[in-house]
Write an enzyme that holds these catalytic residues in place. Structure first.
Site, PDB file in Angstrom:
ATOM      1  N   CYS A 119      48.446  19.647  37.698  1.00  0.00           N
ATOM      2  CA  CYS A 119      47.626  18.004  38.685  1.00  0.00           C
ATOM      3  C   CYS A 119      48.173  17.114  39.001  1.00  0.00           C
ATOM      4  O   CYS A 119      48.031  15.717  39.611  1.00  0.00           O
ATOM      5  CB  CYS A 119      46.254  18.814  38.832  1.00  0.00           C
ATOM      6  SG  CYS A 119      45.655  20.046  39.183  1.00  0.00           S
ATOM      7  N   THR A 120      48.973  16.356  38.027  1.00  0.00           N
ATOM      8  CA  THR A 120      49.308  15.350  37.909  1.00  0.00           C
ATOM      9  C   THR A 120      50.666  14.785  38.326  1.00  0.00           C
ATOM     10  O   THR A 120      51.259  14.338  38.332  1.00  0.00           O
ATOM     11  CB  THR A 120      49.171  14.458  36.227  1.00  0.00           C
ATOM     12  OG1 THR A 120      50.256  14.991  35.722  1.00  0.00           O
ATOM     13  CG2 THR A 120      48.112  15.067  35.502  1.00  0.00           C
ATOM     14  N   UNK A 121      51.281  16.038  38.650  1.00  0.00           N
ATOM     15  CA  UNK A 121      52.631  16.222  39.427  1.00  0.00           C
ATOM     16  C   UNK A 121      51.963  15.446  41.246  1.00  0.00           C
ATOM     17  O   UNK A 121      51.614  16.448  41.956  1.00  0.00           O
ATOM     18  CB  UNK A 121      52.964  17.097  39.683  1.00  0.00           C
ATOM     19  N   PRO A 122      52.086  14.091  41.637  1.00  0.00           N
ATOM     20  CA  PRO A 122      51.395  14.089  43.323  1.00  0.00           C
ATOM     21  C   PRO A 122      52.542  15.177  44.505  1.00  0.00           C
ATOM     22  O   PRO A 122      51.504  15.399  44.927  1.00  0.00           O
ATOM     23  CB  PRO A 122      51.754  12.599  43.091  1.00  0.00           C
ATOM     24  CG  PRO A 122      52.020  11.989  41.853  1.00  0.00           C
ATOM     25  CD  PRO A 122      52.319  12.952  40.502  1.00  0.00           C
ATOM     26  N   PHE A 124      53.170  17.723  43.802  1.00  0.00           N
ATOM     27  CA  PHE A 124      52.659  19.244  44.723  1.00  0.00           C
ATOM     28  C   PHE A 124      51.210  19.701  44.480  1.00  0.00           C
ATOM     29  O   PHE A 124      51.302  20.328  44.853  1.00  0.00           O
ATOM     30  CB  PHE A 124      52.721  19.803  42.058  1.00  0.00           C
ATOM     31  CG  PHE A 124      52.053  21.368  41.662  1.00  0.00           C
ATOM     32  CD1 PHE A 124      52.616  22.044  42.565  1.00  0.00           C
ATOM     33  CD2 PHE A 124      50.623  21.115  41.234  1.00  0.00           C
ATOM     34  CE1 PHE A 124      51.758  23.706  42.211  1.00  0.00           C
ATOM     35  CE2 PHE A 124      50.140  22.336  41.256  1.00  0.00           C
ATOM     36  CZ  PHE A 124      51.096  23.451  41.868  1.00  0.00           C
TER      37      PHE A 124
END
EC number: 1.21.99.3
Length: 244
Positions: A119-122, A124
């Protein structure tokens, strides 16, 4: 088979030197040519227009950046995937806590699409709806699996402004809790998490995100690693070709 340990450590040392030089040179360029560097970054950022320059560019070449890039590059030394090769049957965990393996989600000769990310990979999350449309269009002929891996930009690591706030997973429960946040986006396929040994992320060299297509235990498609080379549309082309 992986690399012999002495060879692996020698390569890790070489990668360490390469990343250190990259960061040092990057800092110099940022100091001497800030406008040119910003122009380059803004051009790259066009691939994710919902995540602005100010959110992440100030963190470039920081110590957190250095450690993250080093981790990613070291992980790629242990990549055990190649097109046409046998797909690693790594252990994963369902959101219920049940342990299983990647191959458990393969059905006969139907392709299985693996989507690694967090979730912290924009990028993705930015392309999540695109991935959902892929599932909707090909669910009758292919299967899909989301594998939630370690956070790309944990709030206590290489963190970005205005990003999802999740700390580095310390336990399996932390990882399961983070993965459940994806359920708010209604993914139409199973979601599992990598184990805390990060074996699937390691063997598939999946950090920060990556796409694969498997068929009958072998790798049909190996996407390039994200964020800039994470392309669900390439998976669409593979599936269309299979069923044309």
């Amino acid at each position: 088979m992986g690399l012999p340990r002495p060879v692996l450590w020698l390569r890790r040392l070489w990668v360490l030197l390469q990343v250190a030089v990259q960061v040092a040179v990057g800092k110099v360029f940022l100091k001497l040519f800030p406008a040119r560097v910003k122009q380059h970054i803004v051009a790259m950022n066009g691939k994710n227009p919902h995540f602005s320059y100010d959110n992440w560019a100030p963190t470039l070449y920081s110590m957190q950046y250095f450690w993250f890039v080093l981790k990613v590059q070291w992980q790629r030394l242990e990549d055990r995937t190649e097109p046409g090769g046998l797909a690693p049957n790594c252990p994963v965990v369902r959101l219920s806590g049940q342990r299983c393996n990647i191959w458990d989600f393969m059905q006969g000769n139907r392709p299985l699409v693996l989507n690694f990310g967090s979730c912290t990979u924009p990028s993705f999350l930015f392309k999540f709806d695109q991935f959902k449309r892929l599932i909707e269009d090909f669910c009758s002929t292919a299967d899909f699996l989301i594998i939630y891996i370690e956070e790309a930009h944990a709030s206590d690591g290489w963190a970005f402004k205005n990003n999802v706030n999740i700390r580095t997973h310390q336990t399996l429960q932390d990882r399961l809790q983070a993965a459940r946040l994806l359920l708010d986006r209604a993914p139409p396929c199973p979601v599992v998490v990598d184990t805390m040994r990060n074996q699937s992320s390691q063997f598939y060299a999946a950090l920060p995100e990556r796409l694969f297509v498997l068929q009958e235990g072998r790798i049909l498609y190996k996407g390039k690693p994200g964020p800039w080379n994470y392309h669900p549309e390439e998976v669409r082309a593979v599936l269309e070709k299979l069923h044309s």
